[in-house]
Write a protein that holds these residues in place. Structure first.
Motif, mmCIF file in Angstrom:
data_model
loop_
_atom_site.group_PDB
_atom_site.id
_atom_site.type_symbol
_atom_site.label_atom_id
_atom_site.label_comp_id
_atom_site.label_asym_id
_atom_site.label_seq_id
_atom_site.Cartn_x
_atom_site.Cartn_y
_atom_site.Cartn_z
ATOM 1 N N UNK A 91 0.844 -1.203 0.000
ATOM 2 C CA UNK A 91 0.000 0.000 0.000
ATOM 3 C C UNK A 91 0.874 1.246 0.000
ATOM 4 N N UNK A 92 0.242 2.386 -0.291
ATOM 5 C CA UNK A 92 0.987 3.628 -0.413
ATOM 6 C C UNK A 92 1.091 4.444 0.842
ATOM 7 N N UNK A 93 0.390 4.021 1.908
ATOM 8 C CA UNK A 93 0.453 4.813 3.121
ATOM 9 C C UNK A 93 -0.376 4.225 4.240
ATOM 10 N N UNK A 94 -0.349 4.931 5.367
ATOM 11 C CA UNK A 94 -1.103 4.540 6.554
ATOM 12 C C UNK A 94 -1.751 5.778 7.142
ATOM 13 N N UNK A 95 -2.978 5.595 7.624
ATOM 14 C CA UNK A 95 -3.636 6.655 8.378
ATOM 15 C C UNK A 95 -3.581 6.284 9.856
ATOM 16 N N UNK A 96 -2.899 7.115 10.632
ATOM 17 C CA UNK A 96 -2.712 6.864 12.054
ATOM 18 C C UNK A 96 -3.885 7.393 12.863
ATOM 19 N N UNK A 97 -4.278 6.653 13.869
ATOM 20 C CA UNK A 97 -5.297 7.121 14.795
ATOM 21 C C UNK A 97 -4.684 8.139 15.746
ATOM 22 N N UNK A 98 -5.539 8.832 16.483
ATOM 23 C CA UNK A 98 -5.054 9.856 17.404
ATOM 24 C C UNK A 98 -4.118 9.282 18.451
ATOM 25 N N UNK A 99 -4.301 8.009 18.825
ATOM 26 C CA UNK A 99 -3.482 7.383 19.869
ATOM 27 C C UNK A 99 -2.398 6.475 19.313
ATOM 28 N N UNK A 100 -2.135 6.577 18.032
ATOM 29 C CA UNK A 100 -1.131 5.724 17.411
ATOM 30 C C UNK A 100 0.289 6.177 17.749
ATOM 31 N N UNK A 101 1.258 5.419 17.273
ATOM 32 C CA UNK A 101 2.661 5.780 17.454
ATOM 33 C C UNK A 101 2.933 7.119 16.776
ATOM 34 N N UNK A 102 3.915 7.877 17.269
ATOM 35 C CA UNK A 102 4.254 9.145 16.615
ATOM 36 C C UNK A 102 4.676 8.926 15.165
ATOM 37 N N UNK A 103 4.255 9.822 14.294
ATOM 38 C CA UNK A 103 4.578 9.677 12.878
ATOM 39 C C UNK A 103 6.080 9.716 12.632
ATOM 40 N N UNK A 116 1.809 9.369 5.207
ATOM 41 C CA UNK A 116 1.340 9.220 6.580
ATOM 42 C C UNK A 116 0.381 10.351 6.921
ATOM 43 N N UNK A 117 -0.817 9.976 7.378
ATOM 44 C CA UNK A 117 -1.785 10.949 7.862
ATOM 45 C C UNK A 117 -2.177 10.627 9.282
ATOM 46 N N UNK A 118 -2.910 11.540 9.895
ATOM 47 C CA UNK A 118 -3.301 11.314 11.289
ATOM 48 C C UNK A 118 -4.628 11.992 11.572
ATOM 49 N N UNK A 119 -5.432 11.380 12.421
ATOM 50 C CA UNK A 119 -6.683 11.970 12.886
ATOM 51 C C UNK A 119 -6.406 12.912 14.048
ATOM 52 N N UNK A 120 -7.041 14.077 14.004
ATOM 53 C CA UNK A 120 -6.961 15.037 15.105
ATOM 54 C C UNK A 120 -8.355 15.584 15.376
ATOM 55 N N UNK A 121 -8.503 16.203 16.559
ATOM 56 C CA UNK A 121 -9.826 16.660 16.958
ATOM 57 C C UNK A 121 -9.844 18.088 17.501
ATOM 58 N N UNK A 122 -8.669 18.712 17.609
ATOM 59 C CA UNK A 122 -8.597 20.049 18.180
ATOM 60 C C UNK A 122 -7.360 20.765 17.653
ATOM 61 N N UNK A 123 -7.340 22.083 17.831
ATOM 62 C CA UNK A 123 -6.252 22.901 17.297
ATOM 63 C C UNK A 123 -4.920 22.550 17.954
ATOM 64 N N UNK A 124 -4.886 22.519 19.286
ATOM 65 C CA UNK A 124 -3.630 22.250 19.990
ATOM 66 C C UNK A 124 -3.064 20.889 19.616
ATOM 67 N N UNK A 125 -3.930 19.904 19.503
ATOM 68 C CA UNK A 125 -3.488 18.562 19.116
ATOM 69 C C UNK A 125 -2.891 18.583 17.713
ATOM 70 N N UNK A 132 5.769 17.737 15.680
ATOM 71 C CA UNK A 132 6.533 16.531 15.994
ATOM 72 C C UNK A 132 7.144 15.904 14.746
ATOM 73 N N UNK A 133 6.550 16.183 13.579
ATOM 74 C CA UNK A 133 7.133 15.763 12.313
ATOM 75 C C UNK A 133 6.627 14.435 11.789
ATOM 76 N N UNK A 134 6.933 14.175 10.522
ATOM 77 C CA UNK A 134 6.652 12.890 9.890
ATOM 78 C C UNK A 134 5.345 12.776 9.159
ATOM 79 N N UNK A 135 4.463 13.756 9.273
ATOM 80 C CA UNK A 135 3.129 13.657 8.686
ATOM 81 C C UNK A 135 3.032 14.346 7.327
ATOM 82 N N UNK A 136 2.085 13.859 6.519
ATOM 83 C CA UNK A 136 1.797 14.461 5.215
ATOM 84 C C UNK A 136 0.451 15.165 5.177
ATOM 85 N N UNK A 137 -0.487 14.765 6.028
ATOM 86 C CA UNK A 137 -1.811 15.385 6.058
ATOM 87 C C UNK A 137 -2.472 15.091 7.390
#
Length: 212
Positions: A91-103, A116-125, A132-137
């Motif tokens: 596959x071409x990527x992974x979508x990380x959950x909010x509690x997943x390992x750091x990207x 690499x993408x990640x779910x977020x729910x607030x501005x500070x998060x 922290x780095x490593x993310x694409x979206x």
């Protein structure tokens, strides 16, 4: 900064849920592959395979079939949270959950170009995980009330706009996304949308979104 397929606008991400496809459990995987095939033909940018109830072996088979369907297209197949399955299936990527390992930790073990993408729910998060780095979206949600997350309070357009202004990555809106609501999501700053129901509803002839 966004790269590769994530530079296009608007970005469209199908999130799979074979339970929403209106078929029997026996036919659900075939229907999911049919839906993904339609999405690839329609030029959907990201297909996020999210089937948490499948066994490891079954999930690997499903993702492998989706990768085969998307080969040679512009569509990137993502796997929900499972780096091992994504790598094994090609596959071409992974979508990380909010509690997943750091990207940034995951990125050290991934091939070039892996998304690499990640779910977020607030501005500070959102700011924290991007710094922290490593993310694409990012995917922010839920923006509106959602059938998939009935007990979760929507964050609304104001939070979407604040996140989009605070980070230098594409932010996709999820939760209660419809065609009618897409314009206001884009006006608020979303680079695209991620959705289950938007793609899962069959028309009166039983065809899924994007199937000719």
């Amino acid at each position: 900064m966004a790269r590769g397929p994530l530079t296009r606008r608007p970005l469209l991400s199908l999130v799979t849920d074979r339970g929403r496809l209106g078929v029997s459990p026996r036919d659900a995987v075939a229907a999911l592959v049919k839906q993904v095939t339609a999405a690839v033909r329609a030029g959907v940018d990201l297909v996020h395979v999210r089937e948490p109830d499948l066994t490891d072996r079954a999930l690997l088979r499903v993702v492998t079939r989706c990768v085969e369907v998307a080969r040679g297209s512009r569509t990137v197949i993502l796997v929900n949270d499972r780096l091992d399955v994504a790598l094994a299936a090609g596959a071409g990527g992974v979508h990380l959950r909010a509690r997943s390992v750091p990207a940034r930790v995951a990125r050290c073990h991934l091939p070039a170009g892996f998304v690499l993408g990640r779910s977020v729910h607030a501005v500070a998060e959102a700011v924290r995980v991007v710094e922290d780095g490593g993310l694409d979206y990012l995917v922010l949600g839920t923006v509106f009330s959602s059938r998939s997350k009935p007990g979760l309070r929507p964050c609304g357009l104001s939070v979407l706009g604040a996140v989009a202004r605070a980070v230098d990555l594409p932010v996709l809106a999820i939760g209660g996304v419809t065609v009618d609501k897409s314009a206001e999501l884009f006006r608020a700053g979303a680079a695209g949308v991620a959705a289950i129901g938007l793609f899962a509803e069959a028309d009166p002839l039983g065809r899924y979104a994007g199937v000719p």
